[in-house]
Motif scaffolding. Structure first.
Motif, PDB file in Angstrom:
ATOM      1  N   PRO A 120      -4.817  -6.829  -7.641  1.00  0.00           N
ATOM      2  CA  PRO A 120      -3.935  -6.047  -7.383  1.00  0.00           C
ATOM      3  C   PRO A 120      -3.350  -4.617  -7.771  1.00  0.00           C
ATOM      4  CG  PRO A 120      -2.114  -7.236  -8.839  1.00  0.00           C
ATOM      5  CD  PRO A 120      -3.058  -7.458  -9.190  1.00  0.00           C
ATOM      6  N   THR A 121      -3.145  -3.175  -6.972  1.00  0.00           N
ATOM      7  CA  THR A 121      -3.601  -1.905  -7.575  1.00  0.00           C
ATOM      8  C   THR A 121      -2.406  -1.149  -6.840  1.00  0.00           C
ATOM      9  OG1 THR A 121      -4.797  -1.852  -5.238  1.00  0.00           O
ATOM     10  CG2 THR A 121      -6.224  -2.151  -7.464  1.00  0.00           C
ATOM     11  N   THR A 122      -1.511  -1.279  -6.579  1.00  0.00           N
ATOM     12  CA  THR A 122      -0.373  -0.689  -6.036  1.00  0.00           C
ATOM     13  C   THR A 122       1.193  -0.970  -6.646  1.00  0.00           C
ATOM     14  OG1 THR A 122       0.374  -2.023  -4.365  1.00  0.00           O
ATOM     15  CG2 THR A 122      -0.932  -0.199  -4.005  1.00  0.00           C
ATOM     16  N   LEU A 123       1.951  -0.346  -7.147  1.00  0.00           N
ATOM     17  CA  LEU A 123       3.123  -1.270  -8.208  1.00  0.00           C
ATOM     18  C   LEU A 123       3.506  -2.013  -7.403  1.00  0.00           C
ATOM     19  CD1 LEU A 123       5.415  -1.008 -10.144  1.00  0.00           C
ATOM     20  CD2 LEU A 123       5.955   0.768  -9.509  1.00  0.00           C
ATOM     21  N   LEU A 124       3.590  -2.484  -5.722  1.00  0.00           N
ATOM     22  CA  LEU A 124       3.985  -3.291  -4.717  1.00  0.00           C
ATOM     23  C   LEU A 124       3.355  -4.719  -4.817  1.00  0.00           C
ATOM     24  CD1 LEU A 124       5.711  -3.341  -1.518  1.00  0.00           C
ATOM     25  CD2 LEU A 124       4.062  -3.991  -2.274  1.00  0.00           C
ATOM     26  N   SER A 125       2.131  -4.710  -4.888  1.00  0.00           N
ATOM     27  CA  SER A 125       1.701  -5.677  -5.339  1.00  0.00           C
ATOM     28  C   SER A 125       1.470  -6.475  -6.709  1.00  0.00           C
ATOM     29  CB  SER A 125       0.478  -5.585  -4.387  1.00  0.00           C
ATOM     30  OG  SER A 125      -0.482  -4.155  -5.405  1.00  0.00           O
ATOM     31  N   MET A 126       1.295  -5.174  -7.367  1.00  0.00           N
ATOM     32  CA  MET A 126       1.702  -5.971  -8.458  1.00  0.00           C
ATOM     33  C   MET A 126       3.015  -6.802  -9.414  1.00  0.00           C
ATOM     34  SD  MET A 126       0.396  -3.319 -11.564  1.00  0.00           S
ATOM     35  CE  MET A 126      -1.222  -1.647 -10.715  1.00  0.00           C
ATOM     36  N   VAL A 127       4.351  -6.269  -8.578  1.00  0.00           N
ATOM     37  CA  VAL A 127       5.175  -6.886  -9.044  1.00  0.00           C
ATOM     38  C   VAL A 127       5.754  -7.743  -7.637  1.00  0.00           C
ATOM     39  CG1 VAL A 127       5.622  -5.252 -10.369  1.00  0.00           C
ATOM     40  CG2 VAL A 127       6.767  -5.410  -7.716  1.00  0.00           C
ATOM     41  N   SER A 172       7.967   3.491  -3.161  1.00  0.00           N
ATOM     42  CA  SER A 172       8.271   2.406  -2.678  1.00  0.00           C
ATOM     43  C   SER A 172       8.061   1.296  -3.263  1.00  0.00           C
ATOM     44  CB  SER A 172       6.974   2.676  -1.618  1.00  0.00           C
ATOM     45  OG  SER A 172       7.473   1.539  -0.972  1.00  0.00           O
ATOM     46  N   GLY A 173       6.767   1.070  -4.244  1.00  0.00           N
ATOM     47  CA  GLY A 173       6.344  -0.313  -5.226  1.00  0.00           C
ATOM     48  C   GLY A 173       7.870  -0.492  -6.567  1.00  0.00           C
ATOM     49  N   TYR A 174       8.864   0.059  -6.365  1.00  0.00           N
ATOM     50  CA  TYR A 174       9.556   0.403  -7.254  1.00  0.00           C
ATOM     51  C   TYR A 174      11.195   0.185  -6.377  1.00  0.00           C
ATOM     52  CZ  TYR A 174      13.482   1.922 -10.736  1.00  0.00           C
ATOM     53  OH  TYR A 174      14.172   1.795 -11.567  1.00  0.00           O
ATOM     54  N   LEU A 246       8.459   3.259  12.451  1.00  0.00           N
ATOM     55  CA  LEU A 246       7.012   2.592  12.306  1.00  0.00           C
ATOM     56  C   LEU A 246       6.240   4.011  12.844  1.00  0.00           C
ATOM     57  CD1 LEU A 246       5.511   1.050  10.050  1.00  0.00           C
ATOM     58  CD2 LEU A 246       4.609  -0.379  11.800  1.00  0.00           C
ATOM     59  N   GLU A 247       5.725   3.812  13.814  1.00  0.00           N
ATOM     60  CA  GLU A 247       5.026   4.937  14.310  1.00  0.00           C
ATOM     61  C   GLU A 247       5.210   6.204  14.441  1.00  0.00           C
ATOM     62  OE1 GLU A 247       2.111   2.908  17.614  1.00  0.00           O
ATOM     63  OE2 GLU A 247       2.293   0.871  15.195  1.00  0.00           O
ATOM     64  N   THR A 248       6.352   6.418  13.973  1.00  0.00           N
ATOM     65  CA  THR A 248       6.390   7.716  14.326  1.00  0.00           C
ATOM     66  C   THR A 248       6.556   9.040  12.671  1.00  0.00           C
ATOM     67  OG1 THR A 248       8.463   7.186  13.351  1.00  0.00           O
ATOM     68  CG2 THR A 248       8.817   7.608  15.884  1.00  0.00           C
ATOM     69  N   ASP A 249       6.420  10.187  13.190  1.00  0.00           N
ATOM     70  CA  ASP A 249       6.844  10.912  12.098  1.00  0.00           C
ATOM     71  C   ASP A 249       7.819  10.467  10.609  1.00  0.00           C
ATOM     72  OD1 ASP A 249       5.044  12.310  13.193  1.00  0.00           O
ATOM     73  OD2 ASP A 249       6.108  14.224  13.201  1.00  0.00           O
ATOM     74  N   LEU A 250       8.847  10.366  11.003  1.00  0.00           N
ATOM     75  CA  LEU A 250       9.765   9.941  10.341  1.00  0.00           C
ATOM     76  C   LEU A 250       9.271   8.352   9.362  1.00  0.00           C
ATOM     77  CD1 LEU A 250      12.877  10.467  12.846  1.00  0.00           C
ATOM     78  CD2 LEU A 250      12.506  11.890  10.758  1.00  0.00           C
ATOM     79  N   ARG A 251       8.196   7.924  10.108  1.00  0.00           N
ATOM     80  CA  ARG A 251       7.838   6.400   8.925  1.00  0.00           C
ATOM     81  C   ARG A 251       8.834   6.693   7.599  1.00  0.00           C
ATOM     82  NH1 ARG A 251       2.806   5.201   6.327  1.00  0.00           N
ATOM     83  NH2 ARG A 251       3.544   3.025   5.703  1.00  0.00           N
ATOM     84  N   LEU A 252       9.434   5.283   7.546  1.00  0.00           N
ATOM     85  CA  LEU A 252       9.771   5.463   5.844  1.00  0.00           C
ATOM     86  C   LEU A 252       8.714   4.449   5.326  1.00  0.00           C
ATOM     87  CD1 LEU A 252      12.862   4.813   6.011  1.00  0.00           C
ATOM     88  CD2 LEU A 252      12.547   6.748   5.293  1.00  0.00           C
ATOM     89  N   PHE A 253       8.677   4.847   4.268  1.00  0.00           N
ATOM     90  CA  PHE A 253       7.307   2.921   2.899  1.00  0.00           C
ATOM     91  C   PHE A 253       8.125   2.107   3.311  1.00  0.00           C
ATOM     92  CE2 PHE A 253       4.273   6.394   0.759  1.00  0.00           C
ATOM     93  CZ  PHE A 253       4.037   6.760   2.132  1.00  0.00           C
TER      94      PHE A 253
END
Ligand code: NAD
Ligand code: ZN
Length: 346
Positions: A120-127, A172-174, A246-253
């Motif tokens: 895994p290479t992102t924090l989200l995928s690591m934890v 996001s991963g945090y 999801l598909e707008t400029d306000l998209r949140l991670f």
């Protein structure tokens, strides 16, 4: 550090070195193939390339959730055939949660399944996503609706990959690290809530304790029949918020939406469970300080409720929540009346 998952496979947290690949060689696979996305191929692959035979086939897919679909899988299966990959090969999956869910799924179904290894290479995928055996893709506009449960042969978590990860992805991963503390480990939460600057965190100590919480939960309930639902804290409302924009400029991670969801579901926990108002304040203040405030427009409420109703975790049409009975203690299978959910979101 090595964590074992029911003697089935090991999770290593620390520097990936020649010793890792010596271990892989000792398994006598007919060959190795590597999956990466366009970013991890450029930024992460160079860190391990020296350990791979020069003729290792590398299959690179476009990055991002919008490519976590059947078309990409089809390209991946075709590339495996084209590279002459047989049943006794091993796939090395180098990437974040999207790449790992998808490459794990592709490996698990190619010729009825070849072995695969997660790096895994992102924090989200690591934890989070690299542990627990859930693999799959989005289908029919529903996230993760096609997939399998299957374990990798090993997970190698090397925090060095975080050096190139954008801060917003780290934040996001945090969110999942906060969640793990809140659902299962008061001490971990007490440590986390003193962290104010994510650019100075010692990941070598935070990641193992967070991974361990997830590991213990999935060990007890690998197929999400009960306890594993604890991991859904913050996600019932969080997923709806994530999908809505999801598909707008306000998209949140993902982790940003989950942080908002944790605040709202903590409020529900004070109404329906024994979470104290002091604990609610602490959770709310901490999440707001890390993620800022997201105001929810009144006219989005009906759609958000409809999205929660669609959530695949719902049985008998009632919205199912994981709440907190205290910081560090989850309570699964809670349900709430619609008016209360609306009040939580407001
Ligand atoms: P991701 O895989 O899309 O990665 C985020 C971005 O970072 C991508 O653009 C990627 O190319 C880039 N990237 C990855 N590693 C990098 C690095 N080291 N340096 C620079 N850029 C890098 O997203 P994610 O947040 O890792 O994962 C989200 C996915 O995980 C979702 O699809 C979600 O459904 C899934 N997930 C699965 C589970 C599970 O149990 N299987 C659990 C939680 C989440
Ligand atoms: Zn999540």
């Amino acid at each position: 550090m090595i964590l074992s998952v029911a003697n089935k496979y090991e999770i290593q947290i620390g520097t990936i070195s020649q010793a890792n690949f010596d271990w892989l060689s000792s398994k006598n696979y007919a060959g190795w193939v590597l999956f990466a996305d366009e970013n991890t191929a450029e930024l992460c692959l160079p860190r391990i390339e020296e350990f791979l035979p020069e003729d290792t086939p590398v299959i690179v897919v476009p990055e991002g959730e919008l490519n976590k679909n059947l078309e990409t899988c089809q390209d991946m299966w075709e590339d495996l055939f084209a590279a002459g990959v047989g049943r006794r090969w091993c796939a090395i999956c180098l990437g974040g949660g999207v790449l790992e869910d998808m490459a794990g799924f592709v490996s698990s179904t190619y010729k009825r399944g070849i072995d695969f290894l997660q790096i895994p290479t992102t924090l989200l995928s690591m934890v989070d996503s690299s542990v627990g055996g859930k693999l799959g893709i989005d289908f029919n506009q529903v996230k993760n609706s096609i997939g399998v449960f299957n374990d990798p042969i090993a997970v190698w978590i090397d925090p060095v990959f975080l050096e190139t990860l954008p801060l917003r992805e780290i934040r996001s991963g945090y969110g999942e690290i906060i969640k793990h503390g809140l659902i299962a480990d008061r001490d971990q939460w007490d440590k986390i809530k003193t962290i104010t600057d994510l650019s100075t965190v010692d990941w070598e100590t935070i990641i193992p304790s967070s991974v361990n919480i997830k590991r213990e939960i999935v060990l007890e309930d690998p197929f999400e029949k009960g306890l594993r639902k604890a991991l859904n804290f913050g996600h019932t409302i969080g997923h709806a918020i994530e999908s809505y924009w999801l598909e707008t400029d306000l998209r949140l991670f993902h982790g940003e939406a989950v942080a908002a969801g944790m605040i709202m579901e903590s409020w529900l926990s004070t109404q329906l469970e024994a979470l104290s108002s002091d604990e609610l304040r602490e959770i709310t203040d901490y999440c707001l300080s890390m993620y800022g405030h997201q105001s929810i427009p009144e006219d989005s409420l009906p759609e958000l409720l409809a999205l929660m109703q669609q959530d695949k975790k719902n049985e008998d049409h009632r919205v199912n929540f994981t709440l907190l009975s205290a910081a560090g203690k989850a309570r699964i299978n809670a349900t709430a009346e619609e008016e209360l959910i609306v009040e939580a979101i407001r």
